[in-house]
Design a protein around this motif. Structure first.
Motif, PDB file in Angstrom:
ATOM      1  N   ARG A   1     -35.253  15.885 -52.324  1.00 21.21           N
ATOM      2  CA  ARG A   1     -35.013  17.252 -51.913  1.00 21.21           C
ATOM      3  C   ARG A   1     -34.588  17.177 -50.469  1.00 21.21           C
ATOM      4  O   ARG A   1     -35.268  16.587 -49.646  1.00 21.21           O
ATOM      5  N   GLU A   2     -33.448  17.756 -50.181  1.00 19.22           N
ATOM      6  CA  GLU A   2     -32.888  17.676 -48.835  1.00 19.22           C
ATOM      7  C   GLU A   2     -33.754  18.455 -47.858  1.00 19.22           C
ATOM      8  O   GLU A   2     -33.777  19.664 -47.854  1.00 19.22           O
ATOM      9  N   GLU A   3     -34.510  17.752 -47.093  1.00 12.73           N
ATOM     10  CA  GLU A   3     -35.217  18.400 -45.996  1.00 12.73           C
ATOM     11  C   GLU A   3     -34.867  17.586 -44.770  1.00 12.73           C
ATOM     12  O   GLU A   3     -34.839  16.359 -44.818  1.00 12.73           O
ATOM     13  N   VAL A   4     -34.607  18.247 -43.706  1.00 10.57           N
ATOM     14  CA  VAL A   4     -34.149  17.523 -42.522  1.00 10.57           C
ATOM     15  C   VAL A   4     -35.266  16.642 -41.980  1.00 10.57           C
ATOM     16  O   VAL A   4     -35.066  15.478 -41.653  1.00 10.57           O
ATOM     17  N   THR A   5     -36.452  17.185 -41.937  1.00 10.62           N
ATOM     18  CA  THR A   5     -37.541  16.428 -41.294  1.00 10.62           C
ATOM     19  C   THR A   5     -38.131  15.375 -42.226  1.00 10.62           C
ATOM     20  O   THR A   5     -38.059  14.187 -41.931  1.00 10.62           O
ATOM     21  N   ASP A   6     -38.694  15.792 -43.341  1.00 13.27           N
ATOM     22  CA  ASP A   6     -39.205  14.763 -44.242  1.00 13.27           C
ATOM     23  C   ASP A   6     -38.707  15.011 -45.652  1.00 13.27           C
ATOM     24  O   ASP A   6     -39.026  16.016 -46.286  1.00 13.27           O
ATOM     25  N   PRO A   7     -37.879  14.131 -46.126  1.00 10.76           N
ATOM     26  CA  PRO A   7     -37.342  14.311 -47.473  1.00 10.76           C
ATOM     27  C   PRO A   7     -38.427  14.057 -48.523  1.00 10.76           C
ATOM     28  O   PRO A   7     -39.350  13.277 -48.300  1.00 10.76           O
ATOM     29  N   GLU A   8     -38.291  14.771 -49.624  1.00 11.49           N
ATOM     30  CA  GLU A   8     -39.225  14.592 -50.721  1.00 11.49           C
ATOM     31  C   GLU A   8     -38.557  13.659 -51.721  1.00 11.49           C
ATOM     32  O   GLU A   8     -37.497  13.982 -52.256  1.00 11.49           O
ATOM     33  N   LEU A   9     -39.126  12.506 -51.944  1.00 10.64           N
ATOM     34  CA  LEU A   9     -38.475  11.503 -52.777  1.00 10.64           C
ATOM     35  C   LEU A   9     -39.317  11.200 -54.003  1.00 10.64           C
ATOM     36  O   LEU A   9     -40.543  11.241 -53.941  1.00 10.64           O
ATOM     37  N   GLN A  10     -38.648  10.891 -55.082  1.00  7.45           N
ATOM     38  CA  GLN A  10     -39.351  10.421 -56.276  1.00  7.45           C
ATOM     39  C   GLN A  10     -38.519   9.361 -56.950  1.00  7.45           C
ATOM     40  O   GLN A  10     -37.322   9.545 -57.151  1.00  7.45           O
ATOM     41  N   LEU A  11     -39.169   8.265 -57.272  1.00  6.82           N
ATOM     42  CA  LEU A  11     -38.526   7.217 -58.053  1.00  6.82           C
ATOM     43  C   LEU A  11     -39.139   7.289 -59.440  1.00  6.82           C
ATOM     44  O   LEU A  11     -40.364   7.303 -59.579  1.00  6.82           O
ATOM     45  N   LYS A  12     -38.273   7.385 -60.437  1.00  8.81           N
ATOM     46  CA  LYS A  12     -38.782   7.476 -61.804  1.00  8.81           C
ATOM     47  C   LYS A  12     -38.189   6.350 -62.618  1.00  8.81           C
ATOM     48  O   LYS A  12     -37.001   6.027 -62.479  1.00  8.81           O
TER      49      LYS A  12
END
Lengths: 761, 686
Positions: free
Chosen positions: A337-348
């Motif tokens: 999820r594009e967030e400038v400060t801390d992106p939300e990442l998921q590896l599936k």
């Protein structure tokens, strides 16, 4: 009767049953929109730019003369409305062509033809918190004096009594929360359809705010709405390249869909090893499996598994990376999820379930990296068992991580294996950008900004590093089969380098601004796509020789974003030596306007017969209107016809060549683009010369070394060979010295050859 | 503007009663409004919708319907079962007649104004003949079960349409028979639900328009009994409906607070076929819109949230001006607060009781805009409940705080208030003189020695107050030429020499109090007087009219002052003239004789006569920009109007002493919390 208008200023009348143009009217200026009225058959209305002023447009009526003949001039123009908008959605003709209404920004103007009266109305320019109330589209009631306008803040206004300058009135319908993209009245005018970014088709009955019906979940934003003339069907055109046909009772009927246009192909082009389908971003949060042969979407896999909210300006999770294991048994996806400060990442990680014939989620890793994941690959080893399967992810947080499968110790767990991190590698705290495994899986190359590091995939030791300053590594790949000792890298400083892994030395390098570097999984060939002076060019080479085996200059005007080799079901027999590298795989490109293209190996002669079909397949994304496409072809063809005529006089004996014959006898509108035709046509004329193939290769090599120079220079070369010889060498710098002497010699020899045949054209 | 210490008073818990019904005078310029507490108000369109007359309510007299007949006779009928005629000159109920059919839900007069029809609880429609001085029962029409909620006459007067529950009926007036019966019920999933026809209108074309509890506005052909058109405008009930006189526009009000306009528009240009189209929605109310009216130039709606909204139709306006502004009235256009300056007391008038408060005090000082800490909290001293069902007309407290007076329709009360330390005792003054009642305005003299009572027929009584609690009738002033109208505003000079009185005919009479005789009459102006006051030093009378004009009249010289003439020559600022609410109070600063302090609901203004008037290009509300300017530039930008909009809505403002102001505010939110919850509506994004 079907009329079409094009930007080149011509209006064509078509026989739409046979697809043959009947007449062409030349207007002269750019035609941006075309309207025809049932009541006035001999004239049409077009929107043209106002001469002398930029960005102002006017609506003019064009008298179509009845004179015989194919090409006619239509010079009788009369201005109807000034200061209109260029978009075709901004003008509509009212009941029985009595009036025309046009909207631009906050102004509505209505012109009555009979009374010659122009009324202007405007809405307040005040910006509300839901957005501005600029007009976005307009539709006129088919039987009553009523105009519907859509606005940027989601409101629909129904104007009545607009033949009075003062006592006009309007009512407002409001459901959309964002811009109303298009409006359409039903044939009787009892209901109004509207659509927008919410991807919901709204049916307003009796112009009432309380009686509305919805057809939700249409997939993506609605761009255009159109009603069939009998009122039985309506169709919506969506932003993701899809046409939906809807029954009059607002029941979904059919959708016409090829490749889904997503908001951005972040995953790259990947081939599913199981189905040989092209896999890329589809609907938001979905992965589409697109069958290239049938131009159909096989299925869409929901990766993100979250409700997508159709609203502008929201940051929603989207799929950014995808990788398949060699057999297609495992699928790894990364969403962020594009967030400038801390992106939300998921590896599936998904496991292919043979029973259900679909992918099943096996492991979900949240925040696999601290920052964006830049690349991901599986260790590709066909013959080995599952336990050797390794996934490597490279992240912007300066590390790459190695993920392996582990047996699940928890007896209650439903699955026997899950994935976990095995090794974290880093190099001088540089951001990891790309990673790839060698063919046998023993080596892993990871690029860290300017440096390529090579790691042993068993012990995870750093074996060696390569760099080619001053450029950051943009792409890397290993050579295949006989060339597996080479590692190819492209830097953003415009160099393509080939390192020998055995000697750990630079084998060769070339000055080439490579955007895409794509190895063919079934052969040694590597395709590189460069971007230079506003055009993309394709180079195919083998790592063991610095000379490309194929060059296609000016592949297209758009930037090519991605390319992929799709293995053929069975190797094709290819006559032309030039296309030998396409024997086992087919190369597909995706441009930044999301047009998917491919290179065809078949010669023109073969393709001409079913060309009308092929044309549709090749341009699988009909983004430009068909009429435009045809118009363009026809124009180019006619020019070519002139050129051909001259040639034919000189080469009478060649006239019975099948290619030429086909070319001249096939209807112009079914011919592919002239850029295809030209080289093939020339080839067919040059068959008599024996050293043709050698010559061509030479030509291409020279092109490469002269990357920075204009094409016109090539022709000057004929006389200034010696002089020109040194200058490209200098530009390449010292690295060119690494070219083998023999090759250099050959190069020189080639340059001195006769090019006079080129000038004949 | 000068700096003031401001008492910001928010403890006046006034909740205005909701609007129950509206009636536009046919071909006239007045609007009658009835509130849920039975009060009837008359607004004058010509005087910028000024609230011209108020008839306070009565506990036993609810008003469900109002009706103008024969030009200017106003009738009301309510659930009490009586039909009441109002005396608009004396501002009271003139006489009432029992309808004889139980509670009356609806009333309508025929086009010529000779007959009144009422719809009763028992399902009967009764006709009354309007005769001079009253009404006479004529006959009953065909009676069926079910209360008649709404009635409408055909403009020709031959038929009456009546709306009931689930059904609407059309009566023939001559025969008294039901000639058409139309079921309007609504079947939904086989469950029959009661459909209430809330409002009905009979058009001259024979179309009957109904609005019902399912949110529909329906158009019926009464002869065939068929539905012509149906428009669903709301998910909740459509409570009210009004048709313009030309019958080309309809306004409806719903229980969600929205109003909608329907217009009869040609389907095609030039064709005769016309259709009703819902056009403009307006959302000015938060609660039920119980009443709507359609004047020739405006849509008028009144709701349970006590708001009267007047929305001018832009297409009917000749030019943009003060006629074209949207007006929202919540508070009465007269003073409900009186202030005892010396004793620092405030008297609040509610419909049936009075509250006397002592202002808080502080010894702190601070900078501009600072809130000072209170040393003593404001104190609620006395609550006086009026006995009987009648509502209070007017009230006043004397400047010294020791006298208190109020009047209802039939009684006048005077109290002597004594303060002994912390305790307060209120003693009724016995044997008040029998006066012409009711009193419409009360005013104490500045030395608290006498009380002036505004009364009917233009008369003003002067009572002398006697210690320790008595009073004596001294004199009654009457205008020399006589007047039928009641006096509604009084002003007394500080030196006790002059008294100015304004009656319903808007003539201002000035009386000399020393020799008890009529002094002069201010030249009549064609607009209603909204406030007036006499300057303490110069004895100039300052008059504010409902068209926002200001005049200054010198009483000793019996002519307008030079400043007033200058104002008339130059004209007032455009923005000032386009304000939508009238000036309700004027006061002066004795320290600064050139200052006039005035206020309306939305602003407080200090008018400095010594400064030049602003021209239309200047910014009228320039206090905040002036603050940012350096001293020299500020001098050039100064103009006479110094406006403060910090206190809203402002019910009362007065000067306690040289640098101390009291401002009585009534925040709208506080009223909203007293109202029942509005209909829940889904709001997008919540």
């Amino acid at each position: 009767q079907l009329y079409s208008s094009s930007l080149d200023g011509s209006i064509k009348l078509w026989d739409f049953m046979d697809g043959i143009p009947i007449k062409t009217f030349t207007v002269g200026s750019k035609l941006l929109a075309l309207y025809a009225l049932a009541s006035s058959e001999d004239s049409v209305f077009v929107v043209i730019p106002k001469s002398g002023e930029r960005d102002t447009f006017q609506l003019v009526s064009v008298k179509l003369t009845k004179a015989a003949g194919q090409d006619l001039e239509a010079k009788e123009l009369s201005v109807v409305l000034d200061g209109v908008d260029a978009s075709p959605k901004h003008i509509a003709f009212g009941r029985e062509g009595e009036y025309v209404a046009s909207v631009k920004e906050v102004n509505l103007q209505v012109y009555f033809f009979k009374q010659k009266q122009l009324n202007r109305f405007s809405v307040s320019t005040m910006k509300t918190k839901s957005g501005n109330n600029h007009f976005t589209c307009i539709a006129c009631h088919p039987t009553e004096d009523c105009i519907a306008t859509g606005h940027a803040d989601g409101k629909i206004r129904l104007w009545r009594n607009f033949h009075h300058k003062k006592e006009y009135t309007f009512s407002t319908l409001h459901w959309h929360h964002d811009t109303v993209m298009d409006l359409a009245f039903s044939v009787e005018g009892t209901s109004l359809l509207s659509g927008g970014v919410e991807s919901v088709l709204v049916l307003w009955r009796n112009e009432s705010d309380c009686q509305k019906d919805f057809l939700p979940r249409l997939g993506s934003a609605i761009e255009y709405i159109s009603m069939s003339s009998d009122g039985a069907l309506c169709c919506t055109l969506h932003t993701d390249n899809r046409i939906t046909i809807i029954n009059s009772n607002l029941r979904f009927s059919k959708s016409i869909q090829g490749l889904i246009k997503s908001r951005g192909v972040k995953t790259g082009l990947v081939v599913d090893p199981r189905t040989k389908a092209l896999v890329l971003n589809g609907e938001p949060g979905h992965l589409q499996f697109y069958c290239l042969q049938s131009d159909q979407q096989l299925f869409s896999l929901d990766i993100v598994q979250r409700q997508y909210i159709h609203q502008a300006g929201l940051n929603q999770a989207d799929l950014v990376k995808v990788a398949f294991s060699a057999q297609g048994k495992w699928l790894a996806t990364v969403e962020e999820r594009e967030e400038v400060t801390d992106p939300e990442l998921q590896l599936k990680l998904w496991f292919y379930d043979e029973e259900t014939q679909s992918f099943k989620l096996n492991t979900r890793i949240t925040m696999p990296h601290e920052d964006h994941i830049t690349d991901m690959c599986f260790r590709d080893m066909d013959e080995l068992e599952d336990d050797s399967l390794i996934l490597v992810t490279a992240g912007r947080d300066c590390v790459f991580k190695v993920w392996v499968m582990v047996e699940d110790t928890d007896p209650e767990a439903q699955q026997s294996v899950s994935w976990s991190c095995d090794f974290v590698g880093s190099y001088h705290n540089y951001q990891a950008t790309k990673c790839c495994f060698s063919e046998d899986g023993s080596l892993l190359a990871v690029s860290f900004e300017e440096t390529v590091t090579v790691w042993d995939s068993v012990t995870w030791d750093l074996k060696c590093t390569f760099c080619y300053p001053p450029g950051k590594i943009r792409n890397i790949c290993f050579g295949r089969l006989t060339c597996s000792k080479y590692l190819i890298g492209a830097t953003d400083y415009g160099f393509l380098c080939c390192w020998n892994l055995l000697s750990c030395a630079l084998e060769w390098s070339a000055h080439l601004n490579v955007l895409v570097l794509q190895p063919d999984p079934l052969s040694e060939h590597i395709a590189a796509v460069s971007w230079l002076s506003k055009e993309s060019s394709l180079f195919v080479f083998k790592p063991n020789e610095p000379r490309p085996i194929y060059i296609q200059r000016n592949l297209c005007k758009e930037k090519i974003q991605l390319a992929v080799f799709v293995p053929r079901d069975e190797p094709e027999t290819i006559g032309s030596e030039k296309y030998l590298w396409l024997r086992r795989s087919q190369l597909f490109f995706l441009t930044d306007t999301q047009e998917l293209m491919t290179l065809s190996t078949k010669s023109l002669e073969e393709r001409l017969t079913p060309s009308s079909k092929q044309l549709a397949v090749e341009e699988s994304l009909p983004v430009t209107p068909f009429s435009l496409l045809l118009g363009k072809h026809r124009r180019q063809q006619s020019q070519e016809d002139v050129d051909l005529g001259k040639l034919l006089v000189r080469n009478k004996h060649e006239q019975d060549s099948p290619a030429v014959k086909e070319l001249l006898h096939t209807p112009a509108h079914v011919l592919p683009s002239a850029s295809f035709l030209c080289p093939i046509f020339i080839n067919s004329l040059l068959i008599s010369k024996e050293n043709k193939s050698a010559e061509e290769v030479a030509d291409e090599v020279e092109m490469e070394s002269e990357k920075t120079e204009d094409d016109s220079d090539e022709e000057r070369d004929v006389t200034e060979t010696e002089q020109e010889d040194t200058s490209p060498m200098e530009s390449l710098g010292e690295m060119t010295c690494k070219l083998p002497k023999s090759q250099e010699k050959e190069l020189r020899k080639i340059r001195k050859m006769d090019y006079s045949w080129i000038s004949a054209f | 503007m000068g700096e003031f210490e401001v008492h910001r008073v928010r403890f006046f818990g006034l909740v205005p009663a909701g609007v129950r019904c509206l009636a536009c005078q046919p071909r006239g310029g007045r609007l009658a409004l009835a509130r849920t507490d039975g009060a009837v108000e008359v607004y004058n369109f010509a005087a910028n919708y000024f609230q011209e007359k108020v008839i306070p309510g009565h506990e036993a007299r609810s008003v469900e319907a109002l009706c103008w007949t024969a030009g200017d006779r106003l009738f009301g009928a309510g659930l009490g079962g009586d039909i009441t005629e109002y005396d608009l000159a004396r501002l009271c109920a003139a006489h009432s007649v029992d309808g004889g059919g139980g509670p009356i839900w609806s009333m309508a007069a025929n086009g010529s104004g000779t007959l009144l029809a009422i719809g009763c609880e028992d399902g009967s429609v009764k006709l009354f003949q309007i005769v001079p001085g009253g009404i006479q029962f004529e006959r009953n029409l065909d009676r069926r079960k079910g209360r008649i909620l709404c009635l409408s006459w055909h403009p020709s007067g031959t038929h009456i349409a009546a709306g009931s529950i689930d059904v609407l009926r059309v009566f023939d007036v001559c025969s008294g028979q039901t000639v058409q019966r139309i079921m309007v019920n609504y079947t939904m999933q086989n469950a029959k639900r009661e459909c209430i026809v809330w409002s009905i209108a009979f058009l001259s074309s024979g179309t009957v328009v109904t609005s019902d509890s399912f949110g529909r506005v329906q158009f019926w052909d009464w002869e065939r009994g068929t539905l012509l058109e149906s428009h669903t405008v709301s998910t909740s009930a459509v409570l009210s409906l009004a048709v313009s006189e030309k019958e080309d526009s309809i306004i409806v009000g719903t229980s969600t607070g929205a109003t909608y306009q329907f217009q009869l528009l040609p389907v095609k240009m030039g064709s005769l076929e016309k259709r009703w189209v819902r056009t403009k929605p307006f959302q000015h109310h938060t609660h039920d819109v119980r009443a709507v009216a359609h004047s020739s130039t405006a849509l008028i709606s009144g709701g349970l949230d006590a708001q009267l909204v007047i929305r001018p139709l832009m297409e009917k306006m000749q030019k943009k001006g003060y006629d074209a502004v949207l007006r929202k009235f919540i508070f009465p256009h007269r003073r409900l607060v009186s202030c005892a300056r010396k004793a620092r007391l405030l008297l609040f008038q509610f419909s049936q009781h009075l509250e006397l408060w002592r202002l808080g005090s502080t010894d702190g000082t601070g900078k501009d805009g600072e809130v000072l800490p209170l040393r003593r909290m404001p104190e609620h001293l006395v609550q006086l409940k009026s006995k009987g069902p009648e509502h209070i007309y007017c009230s006043c407290v004397s400047p010294c705080g020791s006298w208190l007076a109020y009047s209802t329709a039939s009684r006048f009360h005077l109290y002597r208030v004594r303060y002994e330390g912390n305790s307060v005792s209120v003693k009724k003054v016995p044997k008040v003189p029998k006066l012409l009642l009711p009193a419409y305005q009360l005013q104490f003299s500045s030395d608290s020695g006498s009380l002036f009572v505004a009364s009917a027929r233009g008369s003003v009584h002067v009572l002398q107050l006697l210690e320790p609690g008595g009073c004596k009738h001294l004199h009654t002033f009457r205008p020399p030429s006589g007047s039928p109208e009641a006096v509604y505003l009084l002003a007394v000079s500080a030196d006790g020499h002059w008294l100015a009185a304004v009656g319903g005919d808007w003539a201002i009479h000035i009386y000399n109090l020393k020799c008890f005789k009529h002094h002069c009459t201010v030249p009549t102006y064609s607009c209603a007087v909204t406030a007036l006051a006499i300057h303490p030093v110069s004895n100039n009378l300052v008059i504010a009219y409902s068209d926002q004009q200001l005049f200054e009249f010198s009483i000793p010289e019996k002519q307008y002052t030079a400043w007033s003439r200058m104002v008339q020559n130059c004209g007032l600022h455009k923005v000032w003239l386009e304000r939508d609410s009238p000036i309700t109070h004027i006061t002066f600063n004795p320290k600064n004789p050139s200052h006039i302090l005035l206020h309306d609901v939305y602003m407080f203004c200090v008018l400095d006569k010594s400064l030049p008037l602003p021209d239309n290009s200047a910014l009228l509300m320039n206090q905040s920009t002036l603050k940012q300017l350096p001293e020299t530039a500020r001098q050039r930008q100064l103009h006479a109007f110094k406006i403060c909009k910090k206190f809203q809505p402002l019910l009362f403002a007065d000067l306690l002493d040289e640098n101390c102001l009291v401002m009585v505010e009534r925040p709208i939110m506080d009223i909203k919390t007293q109202l029942p919850l509005p209909i829940q509506k889904k709001k997008f994004g919540t």
